[in-house]
Design an enzyme around this catalytic site. Structure first.
Site, short mmCIF file in Angstrom:
data_model
loop_
_atom_site.label_atom_id
_atom_site.label_comp_id
_atom_site.label_asym_id
_atom_site.label_seq_id
_atom_site.Cartn_x
_atom_site.Cartn_y
_atom_site.Cartn_z
N SER A 21 25.13 68.93 47.90
CA SER A 21 23.78 69.23 48.38
C SER A 21 22.98 69.94 47.29
O SER A 21 23.54 70.45 46.32
CB SER A 21 23.83 70.15 49.61
OG SER A 21 24.33 69.47 50.74
N THR A 70 19.20 67.21 50.52
CA THR A 70 18.33 67.80 49.50
C THR A 70 17.07 68.40 50.11
O THR A 70 16.06 68.57 49.43
CB THR A 70 17.95 66.73 48.45
OG1 THR A 70 17.38 65.60 49.13
CG2 THR A 70 19.16 66.26 47.67
N CYS A 106 25.27 75.53 56.00
CA CYS A 106 25.52 74.41 55.09
C CYS A 106 26.75 74.77 54.28
O CYS A 106 26.73 75.69 53.47
CB CYS A 106 24.34 74.17 54.16
SG CYS A 106 24.72 72.90 52.91
N SER A 307 24.11 63.16 59.46
CA SER A 307 23.40 64.43 59.37
C SER A 307 21.91 64.16 59.47
O SER A 307 21.38 63.28 58.78
CB SER A 307 23.71 65.12 58.03
OG SER A 307 23.04 66.36 57.95
N HIS A 312 25.62 60.32 56.23
CA HIS A 312 25.65 61.18 55.03
C HIS A 312 26.29 60.43 53.87
O HIS A 312 27.20 59.64 54.06
CB HIS A 312 26.44 62.44 55.37
CG HIS A 312 26.27 63.55 54.37
ND1 HIS A 312 27.03 63.64 53.23
CD2 HIS A 312 25.45 64.62 54.35
CE1 HIS A 312 26.67 64.72 52.55
NE2 HIS A 312 25.72 65.34 53.22
N MET A 316 29.27 66.54 54.78
CA MET A 316 28.74 67.89 54.90
C MET A 316 29.91 68.87 54.82
O MET A 316 30.97 68.62 55.40
CB MET A 316 28.02 68.07 56.23
CG MET A 316 26.92 67.05 56.50
SD MET A 316 27.52 65.46 57.11
CE MET A 316 27.68 65.82 58.86
N GLY A 317 29.72 69.99 54.13
CA GLY A 317 30.80 70.96 53.99
C GLY A 317 31.24 71.52 55.32
O GLY A 317 32.44 71.72 55.58
#
Length: 394
Positions: A21, A70, A106, A307, A312, A316-317
């Site tokens: 990201s 982003t 995030c 997401s 995605h 995503m973490g």
């Protein structure tokens, strides 16, 4: 003064990559007085910084990159909690709506919080070794959880370059292990329905098996084949299919209702960031988005996640924390896709490649508990200076 004669205000900011990201990072002390506290003024500033809402969905007039990965902001402040170094507040900016979603974390940008805290002097200097690793103790203010970020230090400075490769990031960098401590929602069951697998009824769409988990971020896991997918899909396979996106959003909304995150279905529209929706499958070979061949022997399972309404490009973490937690608990859809049984770490395939994650889970009288989830990320300062926004936003 008419709007076209308005001066701009400038705000000190740092543009950083964290994991897969990017976001605009602020030290709270640098924000204008109106934005130092939560509220519509802060949201107005951050929306304008990123370039939202944009009906063209390009964020040309701001720092955003026109994807959920982003279109992010971070505010750091000295910690209000004992035994923590900094407080970390994350905002997910909607691209086409005037919405800043403060409901979750995030996980990718979490890796950049440690380096930013050190660069900006928010981390106490006595906690930074001349050479070695600085363990930055972060209070994640959105979800009220502790994250420990292990930042490599060389000659008293953050080491940003290295040979750690993260699928979804073009260039190698220094490895930053991130520990998400007690990632499940402590106030309630990690499995909000009390079940490892539920039936999810979605009017006019169907009934599906689902695992609902609240660890890292509330997540709905489903089986790829129940949705008509193989689990090897890339972004274009889903993001160009408006009917599929509508179906996923409807499933997500009814899942949010079942998880108790919203009290009526209409509320889902203003909670775009949570819950996440993901689908899993047993290992299969496929080509990642950069053409790299991923063999079924390289992974324990495949996961694809959406997401902010789109598939995605990687993972995503926070969803990776949910994957790690669910995979280590026998009987969830994620665990079964990975072959079932007890596990402490798994490697999963996503559209950009593979990612290894781990979790330590145990069972007590309250049910399943995850002590911590662990993954490695990397981070880098891309640019620092000032962002400018018209002064008439307040």
């Amino acid at each position: 003064m008419s709007s076209h004669q308005t001066n701009q205000i400038k705000v000190a900011a740092t543009y950083m990559r964290g994991g897969t990201s990017k976001g605009v990072f602020f030290n709270i002390s640098d924000l204008p007085p109106e934005a130092k506290v939560p509220g519509k003024e802060r949201d107005a500033l951050l929306l304008r910084v990123i370039g939202s809402p944009d009906p063209y969905a390009k964020q040309i007039d701001g720092m955003g990159g026109a994807t959920s990965s982003t279109s992010k902001v971070v505010i750091l402040s000295p910690s209000t909690q004992p035994d923590h170094d900094v407080d970390y507040l994350f905002g997910q900016i909607s691209i086409d709506k005037a919405l800043v979603d403060w409901s979750g974390n995030c996980g990718n940008l979490s890796a950049a919080v440690g380096p930013f805290a050190i660069h900006t002097g928010l981390m106490p200097s006595e906690r930074i070794p001349k050479n070695g690793t600085a363990a930055v103790r972060v209070w994640q203010a959105n979800i009220k959880k502790t994250i420990v970020i292990h930042v490599p230090i060389r000659d008293g400075l953050v080491q940003e370059t290295g040979d750690f490769e993260l699928d979804g990031v073009t260039f190698p960098a220094a490895e930053i292990p991130v520990d998400f401590m007690s990632p499940a929602d402590g106030k309630s069951n990690m499995f909000p329905t009390g079940n490892l697998i539920d039936d999810l009824d979605v009017p006019e769409v169907g009934t599906f098996n689902a695992t609902f988990i609240n660890a890292g971020i509330p997540t709905i896991f489903m089986q790829a084949d129940s949705l008509g997918y193989t689990g090897t899909e890339l972004q274009d396979d889903i993001n160009n299919d408006l009917n599929a996106l509508d179906k996923f959003e409807k499933i997500r909304a009814y899942g949010a209702l079942k998880m108790g995150l919203i009290s009526n279905i209409e509320e889902a529209e203003n909670h775009q960031h949570t819950p996440k929706i993901a689908f899993v499958s047993k290992p299969k070979s496929y080509h990642a988005s950069n053409g790299k061949y991923i063999s079924e022997n390289d992974v324990d399972l495949l996961v694809r996640a959406l997401s902010m309404g789109k598939l995605h490009h990687a993972m995503m973490g926070t969803a990776a924390v949910a994957i790690a937690s669910a995979a280590c608990i026998p009987g969830t859809l994620v665990n079964l896709a990975a072959g079932g049984g007890e596990k402490h770490s798994i490697t999963f395939g996503h559209p950009s490649g593979v990612l290894k994650v781990g979790a330590i889970a145990s069972h007590n009288e309250k049910g399943w508990v995850v002590e911590k989830a662990v993954m490695s990320r990397s981070a880098r300062i891309i640019m620092e200076g000032f962002v400018r926004v018209p002064s008439n936003i307040f």
